[in-house]
Write a protein that holds these residues in place. Structure first.
Motif, PDB file in Angstrom:
ATOM      1  N   ARG A 654      -7.410  43.090 152.073  1.00  0.00           N
ATOM      2  CA  ARG A 654      -5.982  43.388 152.263  1.00  0.00           C
ATOM      3  C   ARG A 654      -5.800  44.809 152.811  1.00  0.00           C
ATOM      4  NH1 ARG A 654      -2.923  39.456 149.253  1.00  0.00           N
ATOM      5  NH2 ARG A 654      -4.126  37.555 149.635  1.00  0.00           N
ATOM      6  N   TYR A 655      -6.609  45.734 152.360  1.00  0.00           N
ATOM      7  CA  TYR A 655      -6.539  47.104 152.863  1.00  0.00           C
ATOM      8  C   TYR A 655      -6.809  47.132 154.362  1.00  0.00           C
ATOM      9  CZ  TYR A 655      -8.692  51.599 154.113  1.00  0.00           C
ATOM     10  OH  TYR A 655      -9.051  52.753 154.759  1.00  0.00           O
ATOM     11  N   ARG A 656      -7.848  46.434 154.789  1.00  0.00           N
ATOM     12  CA  ARG A 656      -8.188  46.451 156.212  1.00  0.00           C
ATOM     13  C   ARG A 656      -7.168  45.698 157.055  1.00  0.00           C
ATOM     14  NH1 ARG A 656     -13.264  48.285 157.582  1.00  0.00           N
ATOM     15  NH2 ARG A 656     -13.192  47.045 159.485  1.00  0.00           N
ATOM     16  N   GLU A 662      -0.416  45.323 148.292  1.00  0.00           N
ATOM     17  CA  GLU A 662      -1.162  44.198 147.727  1.00  0.00           C
ATOM     18  C   GLU A 662      -2.595  44.618 147.426  1.00  0.00           C
ATOM     19  OE1 GLU A 662      -0.890  40.805 150.252  1.00  0.00           O
ATOM     20  OE2 GLU A 662       1.259  41.092 150.595  1.00  0.00           O
ATOM     21  N   ALA A 663      -3.170  45.417 148.329  1.00  0.00           N
ATOM     22  CA  ALA A 663      -4.534  45.898 148.108  1.00  0.00           C
ATOM     23  C   ALA A 663      -4.609  46.712 146.824  1.00  0.00           C
ATOM     24  CB  ALA A 663      -4.984  46.747 149.296  1.00  0.00           C
ATOM     25  N   GLU A 664      -3.624  47.555 146.591  1.00  0.00           N
ATOM     26  CA  GLU A 664      -3.638  48.363 145.370  1.00  0.00           C
ATOM     27  C   GLU A 664      -3.537  47.489 144.128  1.00  0.00           C
ATOM     28  OE1 GLU A 664      -1.247  52.021 143.166  1.00  0.00           O
ATOM     29  OE2 GLU A 664      -0.818  51.575 145.272  1.00  0.00           O
ATOM     30  N   ILE A 692      -9.585  54.564 145.912  1.00  0.00           N
ATOM     31  CA  ILE A 692      -9.392  55.865 146.552  1.00  0.00           C
ATOM     32  C   ILE A 692      -8.990  55.691 148.013  1.00  0.00           C
ATOM     33  CG2 ILE A 692     -10.625  57.924 147.359  1.00  0.00           C
ATOM     34  CD1 ILE A 692     -12.184  57.860 144.704  1.00  0.00           C
ATOM     35  N   GLU A 693      -9.649  54.796 148.723  1.00  0.00           N
ATOM     36  CA  GLU A 693      -9.289  54.566 150.128  1.00  0.00           C
ATOM     37  C   GLU A 693      -7.849  54.078 150.267  1.00  0.00           C
ATOM     38  OE1 GLU A 693     -12.130  52.388 152.612  1.00  0.00           O
ATOM     39  OE2 GLU A 693     -12.573  54.455 153.198  1.00  0.00           O
ATOM     40  N   PRO A 834      -6.226  42.591 163.545  1.00  0.00           N
ATOM     41  CA  PRO A 834      -5.422  42.395 162.334  1.00  0.00           C
ATOM     42  C   PRO A 834      -5.213  43.695 161.549  1.00  0.00           C
ATOM     43  CG  PRO A 834      -7.679  41.742 161.917  1.00  0.00           C
ATOM     44  CD  PRO A 834      -7.633  42.186 163.347  1.00  0.00           C
ATOM     45  N   ALA A 835      -5.654  44.837 162.092  1.00  0.00           N
ATOM     46  CA  ALA A 835      -5.621  46.098 161.357  1.00  0.00           C
ATOM     47  C   ALA A 835      -4.245  46.744 161.481  1.00  0.00           C
ATOM     48  CB  ALA A 835      -6.717  47.034 161.864  1.00  0.00           C
ATOM     49  N   ALA A 836      -3.299  46.284 160.684  1.00  0.00           N
ATOM     50  CA  ALA A 836      -1.906  46.745 160.825  1.00  0.00           C
ATOM     51  C   ALA A 836      -1.757  48.223 160.483  1.00  0.00           C
ATOM     52  CB  ALA A 836      -1.005  45.905 159.926  1.00  0.00           C
ATOM     53  N   TYR A 837      -2.474  48.693 159.472  1.00  0.00           N
ATOM     54  CA  TYR A 837      -2.348  50.109 159.099  1.00  0.00           C
ATOM     55  C   TYR A 837      -2.921  50.998 160.192  1.00  0.00           C
ATOM     56  CZ  TYR A 837      -3.500  54.555 156.919  1.00  0.00           C
ATOM     57  OH  TYR A 837      -3.636  55.897 156.652  1.00  0.00           O
ATOM     58  N   GLU A 838      -4.069  50.624 160.750  1.00  0.00           N
ATOM     59  CA  GLU A 838      -4.652  51.411 161.836  1.00  0.00           C
ATOM     60  C   GLU A 838      -3.722  51.425 163.045  1.00  0.00           C
ATOM     61  OE1 GLU A 838      -7.187  53.359 161.873  1.00  0.00           O
ATOM     62  OE2 GLU A 838      -7.764  52.904 159.814  1.00  0.00           O
TER      63      GLU A 838
END
Length: 960
Positions: A654-656, A662-664, A692-693, A834-838
């Motif tokens: 989920r983070y990636r 959701e990842a947290e 941490i990431e 799919p890397a929405a945060y990046e």
């Protein structure tokens, strides 16, 4: 009869405050106010702990609690710990829960227990264990939590009463001690009584559980002289004189048990309650306990004494015929003995016997001569087996016998261990096998017993497991299959103990002496697997070449071949070979099945195959495999380290994907599970590194630093490779905190560790990207070179997310027009990923660079897009950066909070829609795969944004 009347009345004597607390708890549980009127709010549960020394009246108080609960229409679950049953796994849990399913057939039980049937059923004695791998202890406790929770809801209001908790078996007591705090959230009152000075270490938490005494137990005090006088006069009438009553109190020290027994003996002797009789009380009181009780018992005759001894050996819930068999008495002789013991107030009951008080049982048991006691336990073991009660019921008696080299004893103990282990009690199984080893077994069986003992210790004592398994390999082993199983298990436990080099060496030695080609291939696959996780592997390139050649030849005909092909997919990912190669082998590995809970196999290779898809920009496929794997774990009842890894790595997916909130949630759930398993495990490193990431991505640097401190997330790092790489994450954290020099040193060290092993894929470990940022402060030219080398590796791997992220880093450390060029290509690449945060980071970075180079119109489009993407990701720090850039550009940032539903995040909107459909917080939590407190927080956030209460939330949503 007199005794029962006195005991019933005695509940009123100097227990007013305790009974008031009981009545208050029962009234609230039943939904009543103290005046008896119906309360407006729903019933709520509580915990009552009752503490006191032996004979102080705990059992009588609990009997009164059960009576009052029944009178209020409560369902009552009751159990009692036993001195002789402490080694019988789940003895207390079965007393509590078995009666609730009495008379149910298999189909009804399956309907009642659902997916927990095969996990909880064997522990509760409701069904036989399956041939599948046993559940881990945490999974079993979760299952029993579920059973008790549903019973509490379905049969509310409910009262659970546990007497003599200090004697409860460890498995039941650990479960109840962990479950008890939840009582306040259920229509359930939990009442636990124990002797404080005898409470075992694993139940220490009972002392501080929240309850109606401000977190303290209800401490029972001895009766005063006045209360003892009232007790005496309740029996003998008001003519009992003061001197007699005072002496009763003096010789019993106010002990309710001793007082009641003394009064009964006075009545039996026909004494008048006057001062003249008072001088006889001390001798009568001495006969109530200890040596006096033993002397009184001996006067009843040899047969009666032997029957009493047999009952003391059997413990609680004594069947008269079984006691007679243990004592070696005929039916009539045993019946006469039971009548005599009932008359002497030593035993009570009819079809099932029990001692009148645990103090009496203890005194009788300790009075048995040691040699006779051992013989009686041996006799009891075989009588239990002959009665069809099974080896597990006999095993506790065999533990008390002396070793004699009896192969029958070894056989029964091994059978009991297997039954108990499959029911989910490895500690009990280990004690049975350790005793079998001391018997000892025949030479040809010794290796098998050591292997079984090591397997039983696997989850709880890995170091002990290693010793047992190594000892097993030193024994002569005629069965080649047994030897191979020992080697597999030994390598597994060594690897899970962070001793990967030893695991690999163990397999390598065995490979050299194994003739069977398929067995050798299995061992090679295991060796490849553990080497893949070794951070210190000396010959990674050579292993990679051998793995490549072997995987090409294999067709995936069985699980071993598919494991090797799956390891080839992972190796290609680590080395940064073109992503399509890794995907090709990953699909080959899955063709034919690659279950996560295969018998005698680890879960590592299926996880690696799933992660290969994630790094190759196929996270949807990864999540499909994780969902299936988690379902496998839960079916098996594996809810410890296995489920922790699954939730933690799902958080990483989920983070990636940029779904940071959701990842947290997932990684915190994984960390909670890891903490239940134990500190310092690989599961901890995974969970803490990912947390941490995620926190850094959300802009919460200080919180991330605190997490690192709390969990000692620093050198020395684990010997096993973890995801994400722990040393790299530590360097990233140092960089985020502004410690650029320290960060550069840490990240360069990570590179020196990974480069010789050929681990050069920045999609897997972006140490070079972070290093370039750290170097930019002191050596900008070197930073550019580092970033460009990482970019070249990303292009070789070929996924848009890897290339896009590397391009953004190259832009950050470059100067001039190259920055915009790199960022524009980064956005283009990340839009295909799919890397929405990046992508959000790249958009904001591009908008910022365009604004600073005098192109505000173009900047606005990218900044607004980046802001929206950051909001959707939950990247709060990036949101603030985007807003600051928009303000600097003279543009108005969009409002993030209003009363309109379009301001809700995706997770908040999902929670709100479920609430509008009438789902409860618990149902929302299950549907969204989050915990209930998180669901409540989401709904609270929705209410704040929409300006409504939770009760008005559905209507407000429909209106909008």
């Amino acid at each position: 009869m007199v005794q029962r009347i006195v005991r019933s009345r005695r509940t009123l004597f100097e227990r007013e405050s305790e009974l008031a607390a009981v009545d208050e708890a029962l009234d609230e549980l039943a939904g009543l106010r103290t005046d008896g009127a119906e309360a407006a709010d729903r019933s709520r549960g509580a915990l009552l702990a009752v503490a006191g020394r032996a004979g102080i009246g705990k059992t009588t108080l609990l009997a009164e609690i059960r009576r009052r609960a029944t009178a209020r229409g409560c369902t009552v679950l009751s159990a009692r710990g036993g001195d002789q049953e402490q080694r019988v796994a789940f003895h207390v849990a079965r007393q509590l829960l078995q009666p609730q399913f009495a008379g149910s057939g298999e189909s009804d039980l399956r309907a009642s227990l659902g997916s927990w049937y095969d996990i909880v059923g064997p522990a509760l004695g409701l069904c036989a264990p399956t041939a599948a791998a046993p559940p881990d202890p945490q999974g079993l406790r979760d299952g029993m939590d579920w059973v008790l929770t549903h019973l509490a809801v379905l049969r509310a209001p409910m009262v659970l009463v546990l007497d003599d908790a200090h004697w409860a078996d460890p498995e039941s007591l650990r479960w109840l001690a962990a479950f008890a705090p939840r009582a306040e959230q259920l229509p359930l009152l939990v009442v636990v009584a124990y002797r404080p000075d005898e409470l075992p270490d694993h139940a220490e938490s009972l002392r501080g559980l929240p309850g109606r005494a401000g977190g303290r137990p209800l401490d029972l005090e001895p009766l005063s002289a006045t209360a003892v006088a009232r007790l005496v006069r309740e029996t003998f009438g008001p003519h009992a004189d003061d001197a007699f009553c005072r002496e009763c109190w003096a010789v019993t020290a106010g002990s309710p048990f001793e007082t009641v027994e003394l009064i009964a003996k006075v009545r039996d002797r026909g004494l008048t309650p006057t001062e003249n009789s008072a001088r006889l009380l001390r001798d009568l009181a001495a006969a109530v306990k200890g040596s006096g009780l033993v002397s009184r018992l001996e006067r009843l005759g040899t047969s009666t004494v032997r029957f009493a001894w047999a009952c003391a050996v059997l413990g609680t819930e004594i069947h008269p015929l079984l006691a007679a068999a243990v004592a070696g008495l005929g039916h009539e002789e045993a019946a006469d003995a039971a009548d005599a013991l009932r008359g002497a107030r030593i035993l009570t009951g009819g079809e099932t016997l029990e001692f009148v008080h645990p103090l009496i049982a203890t005194a009788v048991y300790r009075a048995i001569p040691p040699g006779v006691r051992v013989a009686l336990h041996g006799q009891a073991a075989w009588c239990v087996i002959d009665a069809g009660l099974g080896p597990a019921a006999a095993a506790r008696h065999l533990l008390e016998t002396h070793p004699e080299g009896d192969t029958g004893v070894v056989q029964q103990l091994r059978a009991a261990a297997e039954e108990t282990l499959r029911a989910g009690a490895p500690d009990a199984a280990r004690s049975y096998l350790a005793r079998a080893l001391r018997e000892p077994p025949n030479a040809q069986d010794r290796a098998a017993v050591l292997y079984e003992l090591g397997s039983a210790s696997l989850l709880t004592e890995p170091a002990t497991t290693v010793n047992h398994l190594r000892a097993a390999l030193e024994e002569p082993i005629a069965d080649a299959g047994l030897r191979h199983r020992i080697v597999y298990r030994l390598s597994q436990v060594l690897a899970h103990s962070d001793r990967l080099a030893e695991a690999s060496d163990t397999l390598a030695r065995e490979i050299r002496v194994t003739d069977d080609a398929r067995v050798k291939l299995r061992m090679v696959s295991e060796e490849f697997m553990w080497d893949a996780f070794r951070a210190d592997e000396p010959d990674h390139p050579s292993r990679s070449r051998r793995l490549t050649k072997l995987a090409v030849r294999l067709k995936g005909r069985d699980l071993t071949e598919r494991y090797i092909i799956g390891l080839r997919a992972w190796d290609a990912t680590l080395r940064g070979e073109p992503a399509h190669i890794a995907l090709h082998h990953a699909e080959r590995a899955l063709d034919g099945g690659l279950g996560w809970a295969e018998p005698d196999r680890g879960f590592e290779v299926p996880v690696l195959v799933a992660l290969a898809f994630m790094y190759a920009d196929r996270p949807g496929r990864t999540e499909e495999l994780f969902a299936a794997g988690i379902a496998d774990y839960e079916r098996q009842g594996w809810r410890g380290a296995h489920l922790s890894f699954a939730y933690t790595l799902l958080a990483y997916v989920r983070y990636r994907r940029g779904r940071l909130a959701e990842a947290e949630d997932f990684v915190r759930a994984g960390l909670r599970l890891a903490e239940r398993v134990g500190p310092g495990t690989p599961a901890h490193w995974y969970a803490v590194g990912i947390l941490i990431e995620v926190l850094l991505a959300r802009g919460r640097v200080t919180e991330a630093a605190h997490v690192g401190e709390d969990y000692s997330f620093r050198a020395p790092f684990p010997a096993a490779v973890v995801f994400p790489d722990a040393q790299t994450v530590h360097g990233e954290l140092l960089l985020a905190r502004g410690l650029t020099k320290e960060a550069a040193e840490e990240l360069a060290a990570a590179g020196r560790r990974l480069e010789p092993r050929g681990m050069r894929n920045p999609a897997w470990c972006p140490w070079q990207l972070h290093l370039a940022r750290a170097e930019a402060h002191e050596t900008p030219e070197r930073a550019v070179a580092t970033a460009l080398e990482a970019l070249a590796r990303a292009r070789q791997y070929g996924t848009p997310s890897a290339v896009g992220q590397a391009l953004r880093t190259a832009a950050e450390v470059s100067s001039g027009s190259a920055r915009v060029k790199y960022l524009e290509e980064s956005v283009t690449q990340l839009e295909r990923s799919p890397a929405a945060y990046e992508l959000a980071c790249a958009l904001v970075a591009l908008g910022t660079e365009l604004r600073r180079t005098g192109r505000p119109r173009e900047a606005a489009e990218h900044l607004y897009r980046g802001l929206d993407a950051a909001v959707q990701c939950g990247a709060d720090g990036l949101v603030e950066s985007a807003r600051e850039e928009l303000t600097a550009a003279g543009l108005r940032p969009r409002r993030l909070h209003s009363t309109e539903t379009d301001t809700l995040t995706a997770r908040e909107r999902t929670a709100a829609n479920l609430a509008a459909e009438g789902h409860s917080e618990a149902e929302i939590a299950r549907e969204m795969q989050i915990d209930e407190p998180t669901a409540i927080r989401l709904l609270s956030a929705v209410c704040r944004k929409m300006g409504t209460e939770i009760t008005g939330l559905p209507a407000a949503l429909r209106a909008t």
